[in-house]
Write an enzyme that holds these catalytic residues in place. Structure first.
Site, mmCIF file in Angstrom:
data_model
loop_
_atom_site.group_PDB
_atom_site.id
_atom_site.type_symbol
_atom_site.label_atom_id
_atom_site.label_comp_id
_atom_site.label_asym_id
_atom_site.label_seq_id
_atom_site.Cartn_x
_atom_site.Cartn_y
_atom_site.Cartn_z
ATOM 1 N N ASP A 177 0.856 -1.182 0.000
ATOM 2 C CA ASP A 177 0.000 0.000 0.000
ATOM 3 C C ASP A 177 0.896 1.237 0.000
ATOM 4 O O ASP A 177 1.792 1.340 -0.838
ATOM 5 C CB ASP A 177 -0.971 -0.051 1.178
ATOM 6 C CG ASP A 177 -1.961 1.105 1.202
ATOM 7 O OD1 ASP A 177 -2.916 1.074 0.406
ATOM 8 O OD2 ASP A 177 -1.770 2.034 2.015
ATOM 9 N N HIS B 172 -6.995 -6.316 -1.074
ATOM 10 C CA HIS B 172 -5.970 -5.289 -0.907
ATOM 11 C C HIS B 172 -4.880 -5.655 0.096
ATOM 12 O O HIS B 172 -3.740 -5.206 -0.028
ATOM 13 C CB HIS B 172 -6.630 -3.988 -0.473
ATOM 14 C CG HIS B 172 -5.669 -2.857 -0.296
ATOM 15 N ND1 HIS B 172 -4.860 -2.397 -1.316
ATOM 16 C CD2 HIS B 172 -5.358 -2.099 0.796
ATOM 17 C CE1 HIS B 172 -4.113 -1.411 -0.874
ATOM 18 N NE2 HIS B 172 -4.383 -1.203 0.406
#
Length: 320
Positions: free
Chosen positions: A99, A297
């Site tokens: 991320d 994610h």
């Protein structure tokens, strides 16, 4: 065993977790996370012969959180990584990020390839600087509703996320591969009148890979709020200005990119095309991008075995 201590680097104090001996591997977390996001990587990487260190990056957890918004630029964050490598008594390191940690890892390799033995990014692909400031571009494209723009407004998301545990529970489930509609390619847009949390599902039971203990650890790390972490978003356009000297530059150290096929980030505008072209754009991309089926994610948490195997193979090959 994972050990914890505080290290001075680049003028800030960073809490780090560490385990193992061998070539240094820095694991950089994203938003809204902490060093704990890598807890399933410590043992496998240490057992493979590496010194594993995961910091709480500036603005997070037990690390320093400067008050000034402009103390969170990409140059500050890369400076923290370079300073941490030196503070740990090393000249070079492997840098792995997920991320927001991925842009920090990629930019460390871009700006300081002399200290990077290899770089791996999870979820967020390597940086290729666009022709316009990102916040301005997304503001225009999505009428100010893209989540970057929402996060960039001072004090707004900070206040909405006051119920820390609920915020984190909703975030982690909604962006995971387990959530309804994951992988649909729908952009994360926010109604400014209602905020984001009201639109996110709240699971009755957490996924197997994200336990109540994990949520406890993460909630504790945000006991001082989200402002430091959100300040990273408030520097997106400033980062674009600061990185002008590296426009059209490419990451040259050996590189690995891993992402989930149900992750929302690789579906951002222009990103699928970028991922497809990476083998042609990256001179030392070690292998084609690794796509993990059914993964959302939270790459290294949702698919620890596959991520660990890919990292060990990459790190070992680059250590020879």
């Amino acid at each position: 065993m994972v050990e914890h201590r505080t290290v001075e680097a680049n003028g800030v104090r960073l809490h780090i977790a560490e385990q193992g001996d061998g070539p240094l591997v820095l694991l950089l977390h994203g938003f809204p996370e902490s060093w704990h996001s890598w807890h399933r990587q410590f043992g496998p990487l240490a057992d493979a012969g590496f010194r594993v260190v995961a910091p709480d990056q500036r603005g997070y957890g037990s690390s320093d959180r400067p008050d000034a918004v402009d103390a969170y630029t990409i140059l500050h964050l890369v400076g923290d990584v370079v300073g941490l490598i030196q503070a740990l008594g090393e000249e070079k390191a492997f840098v792995v990020g997920h991320d927001w940690g991925a842009p920090v890892a990629w930019h460390t390799a871009l700006l300081r390839p002399d200290v990077v033995r290899g770089v791996a990014g999870l979820s967020v692909p390597p940086p290729f600087r666009g022709t316009r400031p990102p916040l301005a571009a997304m503001e225009e494209r999505f009428d100010g509703r893209f989540y970057w723009n929402y996060f960039a407004r001072r004090g707004v998301a900070d206040a909405e996320f006051a119920n820390t545990r609920t915020t984190l529970r909703k975030f982690f489930y909604a962006a995971s591969g387990d959530a309804p509609g994951a992988g649909s390619g729908v952009q994360p847009l926010i109604d400014p009148e209602h905020g984001w949390l009201a639109t996110l599902p709240d699971p009755e039971v957490l996924p197997d890979w994200f336990t109540e203990d994990d949520l406890d650890a993460l909630t504790e790390s945000f006991s001082q709020g989200f402002t430091g972490a959100l300040n990273w978003y408030r520097n997106l356009d400033r980062n674009w200005e600061l990185t002008a000297p590296w426009h059209n530059a490419v990451v040259t150290p050996p590189a690995l990119y891993v992402y989930g096929d149900r992750d929302l980030v690789p579906a951002f505008p222009g990103t699928p095309e970028l991922i497809e072209r990476l083998p042609d754009l990256m001179p030392n991309l070690w292998r084609r991008p690794v796509k993990l089926a059914g993964c959302g994610h939270w790459t290294q948490q949702e698919r620890p075995d596959e991520v660990n195997a890919a990292l060990v193979e990459f790190l070992t090959a680059c250590s020879g």
